[in-house]
Design an enzyme around this catalytic site. Structure first.
Site, PDB file in Angstrom:
ATOM      1  CB  SER A 240     -27.564 -42.611 -37.797  1.00  0.00           C
ATOM      2  OG  SER A 240     -26.775 -41.472 -37.503  1.00  0.00           O
TER       3      SER A 240
ATOM      4  CE1 TYR B 150     -25.060 -44.375 -42.067  1.00  0.00           C
ATOM      5  CE2 TYR B 150     -25.390 -42.339 -40.842  1.00  0.00           C
ATOM      6  CZ  TYR B 150     -25.117 -43.691 -40.864  1.00  0.00           C
ATOM      7  OH  TYR B 150     -24.906 -44.358 -39.688  1.00  0.00           O
TER       8      TYR B 150
HETATM    9  N1  LIG Z   1     -20.027 -45.162 -35.577  1.00  0.00           N
HETATM   10  C1  LIG Z   1     -20.950 -44.222 -35.499  1.00  0.00           C
HETATM   11  O1  LIG Z   1     -20.677 -43.063 -35.146  1.00  0.00           O
HETATM   12  C2  LIG Z   1     -22.381 -44.543 -35.852  1.00  0.00           C
HETATM   13  C3  LIG Z   1     -23.351 -43.564 -35.578  1.00  0.00           C
HETATM   14  C4  LIG Z   1     -24.683 -43.834 -35.903  1.00  0.00           C
HETATM   15  C5  LIG Z   1     -25.036 -45.046 -36.459  1.00  0.00           C
HETATM   16  N2  LIG Z   1     -24.075 -45.981 -36.713  1.00  0.00           N
HETATM   17  C6  LIG Z   1     -24.509 -47.246 -37.312  1.00  0.00           C
HETATM   18  O2  LIG Z   1     -24.057 -48.309 -36.506  1.00  0.00           O
HETATM   19  C7  LIG Z   1     -23.807 -49.455 -37.323  1.00  0.00           C
HETATM   20  C8  LIG Z   1     -22.395 -49.964 -37.074  1.00  0.00           C
HETATM   21  O3  LIG Z   1     -21.483 -48.945 -37.462  1.00  0.00           O
HETATM   22  P1  LIG Z   1     -19.906 -49.010 -37.123  1.00  0.00           P
HETATM   23  O4  LIG Z   1     -19.516 -47.617 -36.840  1.00  0.00           O
HETATM   24  O5  LIG Z   1     -19.664 -50.086 -36.147  1.00  0.00           O
HETATM   25  O6  LIG Z   1     -19.336 -49.418 -38.574  1.00  0.00           O
HETATM   26  P2  LIG Z   1     -17.890 -50.013 -38.970  1.00  0.00           P
HETATM   27  O7  LIG Z   1     -16.917 -49.821 -37.879  1.00  0.00           O
HETATM   28  O8  LIG Z   1     -17.598 -49.446 -40.323  1.00  0.00           O
HETATM   29  O9  LIG Z   1     -18.164 -51.590 -39.123  1.00  0.00           O
HETATM   30  C9  LIG Z   1     -19.010 -51.996 -40.167  1.00  0.00           C
HETATM   31  C10 LIG Z   1     -19.279 -53.492 -40.060  1.00  0.00           C
HETATM   32  O10 LIG Z   1     -20.310 -53.801 -41.005  1.00  0.00           O
HETATM   33  C11 LIG Z   1     -19.823 -54.793 -41.912  1.00  0.00           C
HETATM   34  N3  LIG Z   1     -20.440 -54.545 -43.215  1.00  0.00           N
HETATM   35  C12 LIG Z   1     -20.381 -53.419 -43.972  1.00  0.00           C
HETATM   36  N4  LIG Z   1     -21.108 -53.589 -45.090  1.00  0.00           N
HETATM   37  C13 LIG Z   1     -21.634 -54.844 -45.044  1.00  0.00           C
HETATM   38  C14 LIG Z   1     -22.447 -55.615 -45.899  1.00  0.00           C
HETATM   39  N5  LIG Z   1     -22.899 -55.119 -47.070  1.00  0.00           N
HETATM   40  N6  LIG Z   1     -22.780 -56.857 -45.523  1.00  0.00           N
HETATM   41  C15 LIG Z   1     -22.326 -57.397 -44.354  1.00  0.00           C
HETATM   42  N7  LIG Z   1     -21.561 -56.708 -43.486  1.00  0.00           N
HETATM   43  C16 LIG Z   1     -21.202 -55.453 -43.837  1.00  0.00           C
HETATM   44  C17 LIG Z   1     -18.312 -54.661 -41.904  1.00  0.00           C
HETATM   45  O11 LIG Z   1     -17.718 -55.877 -42.347  1.00  0.00           O
HETATM   46  P3  LIG Z   1     -16.272 -55.874 -43.126  1.00  0.00           P
HETATM   47  O12 LIG Z   1     -15.249 -55.506 -42.089  1.00  0.00           O
HETATM   48  O13 LIG Z   1     -16.111 -57.247 -43.635  1.00  0.00           O
HETATM   49  O14 LIG Z   1     -16.395 -54.821 -44.185  1.00  0.00           O
HETATM   50  C18 LIG Z   1     -18.079 -54.346 -40.420  1.00  0.00           C
HETATM   51  O15 LIG Z   1     -18.160 -55.533 -39.662  1.00  0.00           O
HETATM   52  C19 LIG Z   1     -24.045 -49.006 -38.778  1.00  0.00           C
HETATM   53  O16 LIG Z   1     -25.339 -49.384 -39.181  1.00  0.00           O
HETATM   54  C20 LIG Z   1     -23.934 -47.493 -38.699  1.00  0.00           C
HETATM   55  O17 LIG Z   1     -24.662 -46.860 -39.708  1.00  0.00           O
HETATM   56  C21 LIG Z   1     -22.757 -45.761 -36.419  1.00  0.00           C
END
Ligand SMILES: NC(=O)c1ccc[n+]([C@@H]2O[C@H](COP(=O)([O-])OP(=O)(O)OC[C@H]3O[C@@H](n4cnc5c(N)ncnc54)[C@H](OP(=O)(O)O)[C@@H]3O)[C@@H](O)[C@H]2O)c1
Length: 246
Positions: free
Chosen positions: A141, A154
């Site tokens: 991130s 985080y």
């Molecule tokens: N969005 C941002 O602004 C942002 C910024 C920087 C980094 N990131 C990183 O990008 C990645 C994706 O983030 P996102 O924003 O797309 O998140 P999100 O919308 O919350 O989606 C999370 C996904 O991960 C799955 N998940 C969560 N915990 C899990 C576990 N223990 N085992 C297997 N699957 C799991 C969820 O499945 P379920 O639906 O079944 O729970 C869902 O498919 C993450 O690593 C996050 O830290 C995001």
């Protein structure tokens, strides 16, 4: 449709947000996809249905990324259905927000279990099972750089992801497997939007030189490049993708 010659990717967290966009983008680029999720199977089924409607191949397999036996079964399913695994896109993650003075140690353990142990488990299996010439993409991130208040636990977990990424790139180079991390900035997904006021979101957007929130497709395009043959020479890197925020 035959899967002969089709490249195969496991996308953890592929049911929602950035992982979902990665699954759909790679499927559009001709990859067969294993959509991993934690608990919301209906969301994963929707992604599979969309990919199949567009003429692609996908299966959904639920497993907690921190559970090594469960994740081994995800790799087993990939090999059973599609014969091989060429890329692992590890997008699953969690993000509790609280100042260090307030964050419960149970939350600390939970975020580290998913983000650090989960990355270790997924990367270890990828190291054991990926084909020569493959690619691993982890997720960090941009907050590792911005060090915003409330992101302590985080950001610390994502700092660990960056180090694991660089070490594994050195360990797997002899097998011609590239290992990189993408470090998004604010991106419009549930993980980012949940619990934030419009004012908080506007303030963050003002810090982004390109003047908008990221969308999952912005990040999926970078992942698609990293797992492609065109991106293979990029190795051991952390790519900040945030509209120029830091
Ligand atoms: N969005 C941002 O602004 C942002 C910024 C920087 C980094 N990131 C990183 O990008 C990645 C994706 O983030 P996102 O924003 O797309 O998140 P999100 O919308 O919350 O989606 C999370 C996904 O991960 C799955 N998940 C969560 N915990 C899990 C576990 N223990 N085992 C297997 N699957 C799991 C969820 O499945 P379920 O639906 O079944 O729970 C869902 O498919 C993450 O690593 C996050 O830290 C995001």
């Amino acid at each position: 449709m035959t899967t002969m010659g089709k490249r195969v990717a496991i996308v953890t967290g592929g049911s929602r947000g950035i992982g979902r966009a990665c699954a759909e983008r790679l499927a559009g680029d001709g990859w067969a996809i294993v959509v991993n999720f934690a608990s919301r199977s209906a969301e994963a089924d929707k992604v599979v249905a969309e990919i199949e409607q567009a003429g692609g191949r996908a299966i959904a397999v639920g497993a907690d990324v921190a559970d090594d036996a469960a994740m081994r079964s995800v790799f087993d399913a990939a090999e059973r259905h599609f014969d091989r695994v060429d890329a692992v896109v590890h997008a699953a993650g969690r993000m509790p927000l609280a100042r260090i003075v307030d964050l419960s140690l149970d939350e600390l353990d939970a975020v580290h279990r998913t983000n650090i142990r989960g990355t270790f488990v997924v990367d270890q299996l990828a190291a054991q099972r990926l084909r020569t010439g493959g690619a691993i993409v982890n997720f960090s991130s941009s907050v590792v750089g911005t060090a915003f208040p409330t992101y302590g636990a985080y950001a610390a977990s994502k700092g660990a992801v960056e180090v694991l990424t660089r070490v594994l790139a050195r360990e797997l180079g002899s097998r011609d497997v590239s290992v990189n991390a993408v470090a998004p900035g604010p991106t419009g997904t549930e993980l980012f939007l949940k619990g934030k006021s419009e004012e908080q979101i506007d303030n963050l957007v003002r810090a982004i030189p390109l003047g908008r929130l990221g969308v999952p497709e912005d990040i999926a395009a970078i992942v698609a490049f990293l797992v492609s043959s065109a991106g293979h020479w990029v190795n051991g890197q952390v790519i900040r993708a945030n509209g120029g925020m830091i």
